[in-house]
Write an enzyme that holds these catalytic residues in place. Structure first.
Site, PDB file in Angstrom:
ATOM      1  N   CYS A  18      37.161  30.952  36.309  1.00 29.32           N
ATOM      2  CA  CYS A  18      36.196  30.526  35.320  1.00 29.32           C
ATOM      3  C   CYS A  18      36.199  31.243  33.974  1.00 29.32           C
ATOM      4  O   CYS A  18      36.630  32.372  33.864  1.00 29.32           O
ATOM      5  CB  CYS A  18      34.775  30.592  35.837  1.00 29.32           C
ATOM      6  SG  CYS A  18      34.610  30.090  37.528  1.00 29.32           S
ATOM      7  N   GLY A  45      39.590  27.365  33.544  1.00 32.97           N
ATOM      8  CA  GLY A  45      39.074  26.555  34.639  1.00 32.97           C
ATOM      9  C   GLY A  45      39.011  25.104  34.236  1.00 32.97           C
ATOM     10  O   GLY A  45      38.502  24.794  33.152  1.00 32.97           O
ATOM     11  N   ASN A 119      31.781  34.473  36.276  1.00 27.02           N
ATOM     12  CA  ASN A 119      33.226  34.566  36.482  1.00 27.02           C
ATOM     13  C   ASN A 119      33.465  35.773  37.370  1.00 27.02           C
ATOM     14  O   ASN A 119      33.108  36.884  36.993  1.00 27.02           O
ATOM     15  CB  ASN A 119      33.935  34.749  35.138  1.00 27.02           C
ATOM     16  CG  ASN A 119      35.427  35.031  35.302  1.00 27.02           C
ATOM     17  OD1 ASN A 119      36.035  34.606  36.275  1.00 27.02           O
ATOM     18  ND2 ASN A 119      35.997  35.721  34.354  1.00 27.02           N
ATOM     19  N   GLY A 120      34.068  35.554  38.540  1.00 31.22           N
ATOM     20  CA  GLY A 120      34.352  36.686  39.418  1.00 31.22           C
ATOM     21  C   GLY A 120      34.086  36.358  40.869  1.00 31.22           C
ATOM     22  O   GLY A 120      34.046  35.192  41.261  1.00 31.22           O
ATOM     23  N   CYS A 253      41.427  43.367  35.140  1.00 29.57           N
ATOM     24  CA  CYS A 253      42.505  42.645  35.839  1.00 29.57           C
ATOM     25  C   CYS A 253      43.758  42.590  34.953  1.00 29.57           C
ATOM     26  O   CYS A 253      43.726  42.017  33.865  1.00 29.57           O
ATOM     27  CB  CYS A 253      42.017  41.231  36.146  1.00 29.57           C
ATOM     28  SG  CYS A 253      43.304  40.167  36.796  1.00 29.57           S
ATOM     29  N   TYR A 259      49.034  36.724  32.309  1.00 37.36           N
ATOM     30  CA  TYR A 259      49.032  35.264  32.407  1.00 37.36           C
ATOM     31  C   TYR A 259      47.723  34.578  31.988  1.00 37.36           C
ATOM     32  O   TYR A 259      47.751  33.569  31.297  1.00 37.36           O
ATOM     33  CB  TYR A 259      49.367  34.862  33.852  1.00 37.36           C
ATOM     34  CG  TYR A 259      49.198  33.397  34.137  1.00 37.36           C
ATOM     35  CD1 TYR A 259      50.097  32.461  33.624  1.00 37.36           C
ATOM     36  CD2 TYR A 259      48.129  32.934  34.903  1.00 37.36           C
ATOM     37  CE1 TYR A 259      49.930  31.108  33.869  1.00 37.36           C
ATOM     38  CE2 TYR A 259      47.954  31.580  35.148  1.00 37.36           C
ATOM     39  CZ  TYR A 259      48.852  30.675  34.631  1.00 37.36           C
ATOM     40  OH  TYR A 259      48.685  29.350  34.861  1.00 37.36           O
ATOM     41  N   CYS A 455      43.185  47.111  37.074  1.00 34.78           N
ATOM     42  CA  CYS A 455      43.363  46.829  38.487  1.00 34.78           C
ATOM     43  C   CYS A 455      44.786  46.318  38.676  1.00 34.78           C
ATOM     44  O   CYS A 455      45.219  45.410  37.967  1.00 34.78           O
ATOM     45  CB  CYS A 455      42.372  45.757  38.942  1.00 34.78           C
ATOM     46  SG  CYS A 455      42.684  45.220  40.636  1.00 34.78           S
ATOM     47  N   CYS A 458      46.920  43.664  43.424  1.00 36.73           N
ATOM     48  CA  CYS A 458      47.808  42.657  44.020  1.00 36.73           C
ATOM     49  C   CYS A 458      49.266  43.123  44.008  1.00 36.73           C
ATOM     50  O   CYS A 458      50.091  42.574  44.735  1.00 36.73           O
ATOM     51  CB  CYS A 458      47.642  41.298  43.356  1.00 36.73           C
ATOM     52  SG  CYS A 458      47.668  41.341  41.576  1.00 36.73           S
TER      53      CYS A 458
HETATM   54  S1  SF4 Z   1      44.081  42.140  42.480  1.00 37.75           S
HETATM   55 FE1  SF4 Z   1      45.452  41.357  40.862  1.00 37.75          FE
HETATM   56  S2  SF4 Z   1      44.558  39.395  40.254  1.00 37.75           S
HETATM   57 FE2  SF4 Z   1      42.975  40.523  41.387  1.00 37.75          FE
HETATM   58  S3  SF4 Z   1      41.763  41.595  39.836  1.00 37.75           S
HETATM   59 FE3  SF4 Z   1      43.348  43.012  40.532  1.00 37.75          FE
HETATM   60  S4  SF4 Z   1      45.074  42.674  39.113  1.00 37.75           S
HETATM   61 FE4  SF4 Z   1      43.691  40.938  38.895  1.00 37.75          FE
END
Ligand code: SF4
Length: 482
Positions: A18, A45, A119-120, A253, A259, A455, A458
């Site tokens: 979002c 979104g 958003n989240g 993020c 992206y 973060c 992933c």
């Molecule tokens: S895990 Fe990956 S996609 Fe999710 S918030 Fe962290 S960096 Fe972003």
């Protein structure tokens, strides 16, 4: 096959949950400005769109499934008067209650109307839901955003104290715009997972948006980003800020840079397009290729491909023509088309590719279902070799902070190493950007060499939020992942 599956077949990308927007437009038309801002945030979104407004006495709302341009008309915008407005673009997976989950959510409370755009993802939403239900609060959707609404509605004191109370209870990722009778609030979680920025509109107007591209669209100027744990209120008294919760380890993020964000948006003083070019330049330094030409997987791979070409000294050219209108089609392809669904979206350019050794740059590979067909399309177009370069590291772990990534079972890099993936996609070579290289490119390396401010869960499996919560989630993921 549903529309989400169709999209996955032609678009192997993570999806955000979002775009949010909020505005105080003195003397202006809040809903119309919100409509144009939502247009600018459409990439975040495409499932549903909505606007809620307050005219100082009563709140109004209109939301529906579809793109912003499909949802809103002159007629329904005219039913949304007021200088205060919030808006929302939703990405979601399919479900029978999709319209019920469309946002903003708007209810009446003891303090007057309350609208929420989120958003989240709250990782402790199940516990919060249980508590609400045990206290007799009925819930009508499966969304964690409704939990936020009910926690605020049932809180004590004025809106600011309720928002502080919410931040003490909610764990996870949230960038919120909140509408009350007299003000719009913006909140960002203490980790700052999801972005939210503040802009100025004219002399006395203010704006809150997921990305600065929405500000530029309506003629507002970027002031700054909302800080992790901050509560911002905009109204006829101006812009007011307070720290609603102690900031935690800053964890924006990284996929915003890779992206999600529109290339013309700014984060932390830099235009995203520049950052993506730098990702490509570092990628070229780390993983050069003996080739004649660099091409991008358009459009999201283009800035990194330009950066790769700059650093490698190879020419950049178009290798594919992209059909920009395939999007989230609701007309399902037949079996033949489905087997080569990438060709619904891309066609190779033989004139550029014939007899060339090609570097194909993409920003990410999630499931790996489109990279192979894209490599094949380049070969069909005459490329003699195809070297794939990815401007982010291998994605080995799911996201629990509101990004629809994939399950462990679906993530190709969780199940195969780089040489196996290279074989599977039929490339002559494959290389990903390193985590260290990515952090260097986004400018997030401390003097001692450690990354900060982002973060990367992933890629690394290190989740910034409480290990216990994550352990539970990971266990669930393993059980339900397949
Ligand atoms: S895990 Fe990956 S996609 Fe999710 S918030 Fe962290 S960096 Fe972003």
């Amino acid at each position: 096959m549903d529309s989400t599956l169709t999209t996955q077949l032609i678009d192997d990308k993570p999806h955000d949950e979002c775009g949010v927007f909020g505005i105080y437009a003195p003397g202006g038309d809040g809903s119309r400005l919100t409509f144009f801002a939502l247009h600018a945030l459409q990439h975040r979104g495409q499932e549903s769109a909505g606007i809620a407004t307050s005219d100082g006495a009563v709140a109004h709302i209109y939301k529906a499934m579809g793109l912003v341009s499909q949802v809103f008309t002159e007629e329904n915008l005219a039913t949304l008067p007021g200088q205060l407005a919030i808006g929302h673009n939703r990405y979601s997976t399919t479900g029978s209650s999709r319209l019920r989950n469309a946002q903003p959510l708007l209810i009446e409370t003891a303090l007057g109307p309350l609208g929420v755009a989120h958003n989240g993802n709250l990782i402790n939403a199940p516990e919060l839901r249980r508590d609400l239900l045990q206290h007799g609060v009925g819930l009508s959707t499966s969304s964690d955003s409704e939990v936020i609404v009910q926690l605020l509605a049932g809180g004590r004191g004025d809106w600011n104290s309720r928002l502080r109370m919410l931040m003490a209870q909610a764990e996870g990722a949230y960038a919120l715009t909140i509408l009350t009778r007299d003000a719009v609030y913006g909140l960002r979680d203490p980790w700052g997972f999801r972005p939210l920025c503040i802009g100025q509109l004219g002399e006395d107007g203010y704006v809150l948006a997921s990305e600065s591209c929405a500000l530029a669209t309506i003629g507002a100027c970027l002031i700054r980003e909302v800080q992790p744990g901050e509560i911002v209120r905009i109204d006829r008294h101006g812009l007011h800020s307070e720290q609603g919760a102690m900031p935690r380890q800053f964890s924006l993020c990284t996929f915003e840079h890779i992206y999600f964000a529109r290339p013309d948006s700014m984060f932390q003083g830099e235009v995203i397009h520049q950052i993506r070019q730098r990702l490509g330049r570092v990628l070229a330094q780390e993983s050069p290729a003996d080739a004649d030409l660099v091409v991008a997987v358009p459009d999201s791979g283009t800035p990194a491909a330009i950066g790769y070409a700059q650093a490698s000294g190879l020419p950049f050219s178009e290798g594919f023509i992209k059909n920009r209108y395939i999007g989230r089609t609701f007309i399902q392809p037949n079996d033949n088309l489905r087997q080569n669904s990438v060709s619904l979206k891309f066609n190779p350019l033989p004139g550029n590719l014939g007899g060339k050794r090609v570097v194909m740059v993409d920003d990410s590979i999630v499931r790996g279902n489109t990279a192979g067909p894209l490599v094949q399309l380049l070969r069909d177009g005459g490329a003699t070799e195809v070297h794939v370069r990815v401007s982010s590291p291998p994605i080995r772990h799911p996201c629990f902070m509101g990004v629809d990534m994939a399950t462990y079972d679906e993530l190709i890099a969780h199940n195969y190493d780089v040489s196996e993936i290279c074989r599977k996609i039929g490339a002559d070579s494959l290389a990903y950007l390193s985590i260290e290289g990515m952090m260097r490119a986004v400018g997030a390396i401390e003097a001692d060499g450690t990354p900060h401010g982002y973060c990367n869960a992933c890629f690394t499996g290190y989740y910034p939020i409480s290990l216990l919560e994550q352990t539970d989630k990971l266990a669930l993921e393993k059980v339900f992942g397949s």
